[in-house]
Design a protein around this motif. Sequence first.
Motif: not given
Length: 68
Positions: A50-58
């Motif tokens: 979830f952290s990697v996905m959040t960074l990718f979306v940002a």
Amino acid sequence: MSIHDLVLLMLALATGLLFALLMGGVAFGVARWGGAPVSESINRGSFVAFSVMTLFVALLGVLLPLLT
């Protein structure tokens, strides 16, 4: 926004999701290798995914206006 841009956005999101799942799996494996119980390993893997996905979306939110 054209259809081409939407398809490119969907492909970018799918790529980010696959990368996040891969990183979550790696974190799960490292946690299990380190001797953590399964429940804690799942917790670590999901946190990383979830952290990697959040960074990718940002990152996508910052770069998308530059491309259009």
